[in-house]
Design a protein around this motif. Structure first.
Motif, PDB file in Angstrom:
ATOM      1  N   ALA A  46       1.441   7.363  -6.257  1.00  0.00           N
ATOM      2  CA  ALA A  46       0.351   8.308  -6.505  1.00  0.00           C
ATOM      3  C   ALA A  46       0.736   9.724  -6.096  1.00  0.00           C
ATOM      4  O   ALA A  46       0.275  10.706  -6.689  1.00  0.00           O
ATOM      5  CB  ALA A  46      -0.902   7.865  -5.740  1.00  0.00           C
ATOM      6  N   ALA A  47       1.605   9.857  -5.094  1.00  0.00           N
ATOM      7  CA  ALA A  47       2.015  11.178  -4.620  1.00  0.00           C
ATOM      8  C   ALA A  47       3.007  11.856  -5.561  1.00  0.00           C
ATOM      9  O   ALA A  47       3.268  13.050  -5.426  1.00  0.00           O
ATOM     10  CB  ALA A  47       2.628  11.060  -3.232  1.00  0.00           C
ATOM     11  N   GLY A  48       3.556  11.086  -6.499  1.00  0.00           N
ATOM     12  CA  GLY A  48       4.508  11.681  -7.444  1.00  0.00           C
ATOM     13  C   GLY A  48       5.607  10.738  -7.871  1.00  0.00           C
ATOM     14  O   GLY A  48       6.299  10.994  -8.853  1.00  0.00           O
ATOM     15  N   VAL A  77       5.982  15.029   0.807  1.00  0.00           N
ATOM     16  CA  VAL A  77       5.764  13.625   1.183  1.00  0.00           C
ATOM     17  C   VAL A  77       4.917  13.465   2.439  1.00  0.00           C
ATOM     18  O   VAL A  77       4.416  12.383   2.707  1.00  0.00           O
ATOM     19  CB  VAL A  77       7.106  12.894   1.383  1.00  0.00           C
ATOM     20  N   GLY A  78       4.757  14.547   3.207  1.00  0.00           N
ATOM     21  CA  GLY A  78       4.022  14.466   4.461  1.00  0.00           C
ATOM     22  C   GLY A  78       2.610  13.929   4.328  1.00  0.00           C
ATOM     23  O   GLY A  78       2.197  13.041   5.095  1.00  0.00           O
ATOM     24  N   GLN A  85      11.759  17.079  -7.301  1.00  0.00           N
ATOM     25  CA  GLN A  85      11.141  18.304  -6.808  1.00  0.00           C
ATOM     26  C   GLN A  85      11.763  18.741  -5.486  1.00  0.00           C
ATOM     27  O   GLN A  85      11.984  19.931  -5.252  1.00  0.00           O
ATOM     28  CB  GLN A  85       9.635  18.076  -6.644  1.00  0.00           C
ATOM     29  N   ALA A  86      12.068  17.760  -4.634  1.00  0.00           N
ATOM     30  CA  ALA A  86      12.661  18.080  -3.335  1.00  0.00           C
ATOM     31  C   ALA A  86      14.072  18.630  -3.489  1.00  0.00           C
ATOM     32  O   ALA A  86      14.481  19.518  -2.743  1.00  0.00           O
ATOM     33  CB  ALA A  86      12.672  16.835  -2.448  1.00  0.00           C
ATOM     34  N   GLN A  94       0.830  -1.202   0.000  1.00  0.00           N
ATOM     35  CA  GLN A  94       0.000   0.000   0.000  1.00  0.00           C
ATOM     36  C   GLN A  94       0.868   1.258   0.000  1.00  0.00           C
ATOM     37  O   GLN A  94       0.555   2.259  -0.657  1.00  0.00           O
ATOM     38  CB  GLN A  94      -0.920   0.005   1.228  1.00  0.00           C
ATOM     39  N   ALA A  95       1.992   1.201   0.723  1.00  0.00           N
ATOM     40  CA  ALA A  95       2.904   2.344   0.756  1.00  0.00           C
ATOM     41  C   ALA A  95       3.513   2.591  -0.624  1.00  0.00           C
ATOM     42  O   ALA A  95       3.646   3.740  -1.054  1.00  0.00           O
ATOM     43  CB  ALA A  95       3.994   2.102   1.795  1.00  0.00           C
ATOM     44  N   LEU A  96       3.889   1.519  -1.314  1.00  0.00           N
ATOM     45  CA  LEU A  96       4.421   1.668  -2.677  1.00  0.00           C
ATOM     46  C   LEU A  96       3.433   2.404  -3.571  1.00  0.00           C
ATOM     47  O   LEU A  96       3.805   3.326  -4.309  1.00  0.00           O
ATOM     48  CB  LEU A  96       4.728   0.294  -3.277  1.00  0.00           C
TER      49      LEU A  96
END
Length: 304
Positions: free
Chosen positions: A22-24, A43-44, A31-32, A15-17
């Protein structure tokens, strides 16, 4: 002793993967790097949505979930010290724990406003009171204020969880390289059909799979409260650094010159694996430290 993560932890990792993708995904680290001060906001939300900071790593099942989360973070080279946040001491009012060297302590905390504790390989704890200018891969030198106590249990966690992050990077490096040699053709056939390429990939996979087993063993050692947990964690770190040297060398060789260009994900993975491989100590110094603390009595279990 069962050297496999539980079903719930494995599913949490999957699920984390998906959440990080999905977050980028691969764009997050790019970007960071452009705007380090925005790391937390990038990422928060994904980490909060996963309930990452609700995990209690002193519980065996939740420790497995934390390890799976770190591995997924490494897979995407997530530009955030997830493992260090998860290893936070239970008895200090801080957000995370950094394992540091005696000389020029440093951590990947540039651009973050979190409160940090630090611990040396001798178990001496401090609080981080300031940080120097940001260097490559978000590394900053730290200013410390000694607490005058020891926390060897914290040390085992602080050493082990970042190795799970590095393991996730090795997973991705081999996956990327396998895909590359399967698609790339030379002399009328794919690179993967050449025996030399197959041998190199096999060497890399042997190193990666070895770290996989040792990481699970070190996790079990911590969860069961073994007195040798710190030794096991340090031995895992040594094995992970050695494996990373082999895996990234092979993957760069098989990618060719393009593997060092920012257009390829491997380049970003390799760059952001460096703090994990060099802090608090590099390969030779880690080997020396392990020899110093375990040299007379030796290692037990899988490391014997």
């Amino acid at each position: 002793m069962i050297l496999d993560l539980g079903d719930d932890a494995a599913e949490y990792g999957r699920q984390a993967l998906r959440a990080f993708e999905a977050a980028g995904g691969d764009l997050l680290v790019q970007q960071a790097e452009a705007k380090p001060a925005e790391r937390e906001s990038l990422v928060g939300p994904a980490l909060a949505g996963l309930g990452a900071w609700d995990l209690d790593v002193r519980d065996a099942d939740e420790l497995e979930a934390a390890a799976a989360l770190c591995r997924s973070a490494g897979y995407w080279a997530l530009p955030y010290p997830v493992a260090e946040r998860l290893a936070r001491p239970a008895d200090l009012d801080v957000d995370g724990l950094l394992v540091v060297a005696d000389n020029r302590p440093a951590g990947t905390v540039a651009g973050l406003e979190s409160r940090w504790a630090a611990i040396t390989l001798d178990g001496r704890r401090s609080t981080v009171t300031g940080q120097g200018a940001a260097g490559p891969a978000f590394v900053a030198e730290l200013e410390l204020s000694a607490l005058g106590d020891a926390g060897t249990g914290d040390l085992a966690l602080g050493l082990t969880l970042p190795c799970w992050t590095l393991l996730g990077m090795l997973d991705r490096a081999i996956a990327l390289t396998t895909a590359h040699v399967t698609l790339r053709k030379q002399f009328g056939q794919t690179l993967s059909s050449f025996q030399g390429v197959q041998f190199q990939l096999t060497d890399a996979e042997v190193e990666r799979s070895g770290v996989d087993i040792l990481a699970k063993y070190a996790l079990w050692s911590i969860a069961t409260g073994r007195p040798e947990a710190v030794d096991d964690a340090l031995a895992l770190r040594l094995a992970a650094i050695e494996a990373a040297e082999v895996v990234f060398r092979v993957c760069h060789q098989l990618h060719g010159a393009v593997g060092f260009c920012d257009e390829t994900t491997l380049s970003w993975l390799s760059r952001y694996s460096q703090p994990l491989r060099r802090l608090p100590l590099g390969l030779s110094a880690t080997r020396t430290q392990l020899t110093r603390i375990a040299g007379r009595r030796g290692l037990t279990g899988l490391y014997a």
